[in-house]
Write an enzyme that holds these catalytic residues in place. Structure first.
Site, PDB file in Angstrom:
ATOM      1  N   PRO A  89       0.819  -1.223   0.000  1.00  0.00           N
ATOM      2  CA  PRO A  89       0.000   0.000   0.000  1.00  0.00           C
ATOM      3  C   PRO A  89       0.854   1.276   0.000  1.00  0.00           C
ATOM      4  O   PRO A  89       0.339   2.354  -0.260  1.00  0.00           O
ATOM      5  CB  PRO A  89      -0.824  -0.089   1.289  1.00  0.00           C
ATOM      6  CG  PRO A  89      -0.502  -1.390   1.915  1.00  0.00           C
ATOM      7  CD  PRO A  89       0.664  -2.000   1.229  1.00  0.00           C
ATOM      8  N   GLU A 117       1.960  -7.391   8.517  1.00  0.00           N
ATOM      9  CA  GLU A 117       2.091  -5.926   8.643  1.00  0.00           C
ATOM     10  C   GLU A 117       2.991  -5.327   7.571  1.00  0.00           C
ATOM     11  O   GLU A 117       3.019  -4.119   7.382  1.00  0.00           O
ATOM     12  CB  GLU A 117       2.630  -5.549  10.034  1.00  0.00           C
ATOM     13  CG  GLU A 117       1.651  -5.774  11.170  1.00  0.00           C
ATOM     14  CD  GLU A 117       0.286  -5.134  10.921  1.00  0.00           C
ATOM     15  OE1 GLU A 117       0.233  -3.922  10.690  1.00  0.00           O
ATOM     16  OE2 GLU A 117      -0.718  -5.885  10.947  1.00  0.00           O
ATOM     17  N   ARG A 140      -3.012  -8.266 -21.332  1.00  0.00           N
ATOM     18  CA  ARG A 140      -3.916  -7.803 -22.390  1.00  0.00           C
ATOM     19  C   ARG A 140      -3.249  -6.801 -23.331  1.00  0.00           C
ATOM     20  O   ARG A 140      -3.761  -6.529 -24.401  1.00  0.00           O
ATOM     21  CB  ARG A 140      -5.247  -7.296 -21.842  1.00  0.00           C
ATOM     22  CG  ARG A 140      -5.169  -6.204 -20.813  1.00  0.00           C
ATOM     23  CD  ARG A 140      -6.527  -5.888 -20.239  1.00  0.00           C
ATOM     24  NE  ARG A 140      -7.418  -5.318 -21.224  1.00  0.00           N
ATOM     25  CZ  ARG A 140      -8.531  -5.900 -21.681  1.00  0.00           C
ATOM     26  NH1 ARG A 140      -8.907  -7.070 -21.249  1.00  0.00           N
ATOM     27  NH2 ARG A 140      -9.273  -5.303 -22.570  1.00  0.00           N
ATOM     28  N   ASP A 164      -9.154   0.126 -25.412  1.00  0.00           N
ATOM     29  CA  ASP A 164      -9.458   0.022 -23.984  1.00  0.00           C
ATOM     30  C   ASP A 164      -9.601   1.403 -23.358  1.00  0.00           C
ATOM     31  O   ASP A 164      -8.923   2.342 -23.762  1.00  0.00           O
ATOM     32  CB  ASP A 164      -8.317  -0.678 -23.230  1.00  0.00           C
ATOM     33  CG  ASP A 164      -8.521  -2.169 -23.162  1.00  0.00           C
ATOM     34  OD1 ASP A 164      -9.610  -2.634 -23.542  1.00  0.00           O
ATOM     35  OD2 ASP A 164      -7.588  -2.861 -22.730  1.00  0.00           O
TER      36      ASP A 164
HETATM   37  N1  ADE Z   1      -1.088  -4.987  -0.136  1.00  0.00           N
HETATM   38  C1  ADE Z   1      -1.985  -4.552   0.745  1.00  0.00           C
HETATM   39  N2  ADE Z   1      -2.683  -3.520   0.269  1.00  0.00           N
HETATM   40  C2  ADE Z   1      -2.201  -3.283  -0.983  1.00  0.00           C
HETATM   41  C3  ADE Z   1      -2.503  -2.338  -1.977  1.00  0.00           C
HETATM   42  N3  ADE Z   1      -3.433  -1.406  -1.818  1.00  0.00           N
HETATM   43  N4  ADE Z   1      -1.796  -2.387  -3.128  1.00  0.00           N
HETATM   44  C4  ADE Z   1      -0.831  -3.296  -3.287  1.00  0.00           C
HETATM   45  N5  ADE Z   1      -0.507  -4.219  -2.386  1.00  0.00           N
HETATM   46  C5  ADE Z   1      -1.183  -4.216  -1.236  1.00  0.00           C
END
Ligand code: ADE
Length: 240
Positions: free
Chosen positions: A89, A117, A155, A170
């Site tokens: 994230p 985590e 793709r 696309d």
């Molecule tokens: N792992 C946990 N959340 C994620 C996200 N939003 N993008 C990529 N990998 C992740």
């Protein structure tokens, strides 16, 4: 193209090479998917791959050594250097242009899926080229993001889609949202197919689609329009 996915859940990722457009592309040999479970290099009777975070706090952190060993095995399996991308994230939010560049530049990609985590930061520093994110929300792991990367890349590979220029058509291929689509019947529940689409006039239909794509992008994603570069054929539309 070859993808090596380092994941504690290979069974979650493999179906991307078994279903639909990407399944067919794998069958045609357009890409290969290999999965590597770092647990193979885990320690102790439980082959542990995680440990408690230094400094305390909840959850567990993925350890350096099993991931480094998995990446070393990926390197030994194919001598071509792989771009190593971790899905977290904290990464750069995924966009079509990043995927297009990856497909053009990189025949080999290793995708590292975090769980728990997170991943020991030193492994990210030592062995990872980039961190990518699927968006500003937290998933239970990087696997779904890795599958999204693979699907969106495949793709773009020549021959992966049935129609020669489907990928060029696309949504996002030109930085705009897609226009609306309709199929039979012409009327349903009091709703008609837009008349322009029934004219059989190719140029008018294309113009209608372009106008709809622009209008929708304007309404729903003005941020995309700010970065969009109009083509010559768009000048007249924008004046309307
Ligand atoms: N792992 C946990 N959340 C994620 C996200 N939003 N993008 C990529 N990998 C992740």
């Amino acid at each position: 193209m070859r993808f090596d996915v380092i994941t504690l859940f290979p069974e979650l990722v493999r179906p991307v090479a078994e279903c639909g457009v990407t399944g067919r592309a794998a069958e045609q040999g357009l890409f290969e998917l290999h999965t590597w479970n770092p647990r193979r290099w885990g320690t102790g009777v439980h082959q542990a791959v995680d440990d408690r975070p230094y400094g305390g706090g909840p959850g567990m952190v993925m350890q350096y050594a099993p991931l480094a060993a998995a990446l070393a095995a990926v390197g030994e399996a194919d001598p071509r250097p792989a771009r190593v991308i971790a899905l977290t994230p904290q990464g750069r939010p995924l966009e079509q242009a990043m995927l297009r560049q990856l497909v053009q530049q990189q025949p080999r990609v290793a995708l590292l899926c975090g769980r728990y985590e997170g991943i020991d930061e030193r492994l990210l520093e030592a062995a990872v080229d980039e961190e990518w994110s699927l968006g500003d929300y937290v998933l239970s792991g990087g696997e779904l993001a890795a599958m999204a990367v693979i699907d969106a890349c495949v793709r773009l590979l020549p021959g992966a889609l049935g129609h020669a220029d489907s990928a060029a058509q696309d949504s996002f291929s030109e930085g705009l949202l897609d226009c609306p689509h309709y199929t039979r019947p012409e009327w349903i529940d009091g709703r008609a197919v837009p008349a322009e689409l029934l004219t059989g006039h190719h140029a008018r239909i294309e113009r209608w689609r372009r106008r709809e794509a622009l209008g929708r992008t304007w309404e729903r994603r003005p941020d995309l329009l700010a970065r969009w570069i109009p083509g010559v054929e768009d000048a007249a539309l924008l004046d309307e």
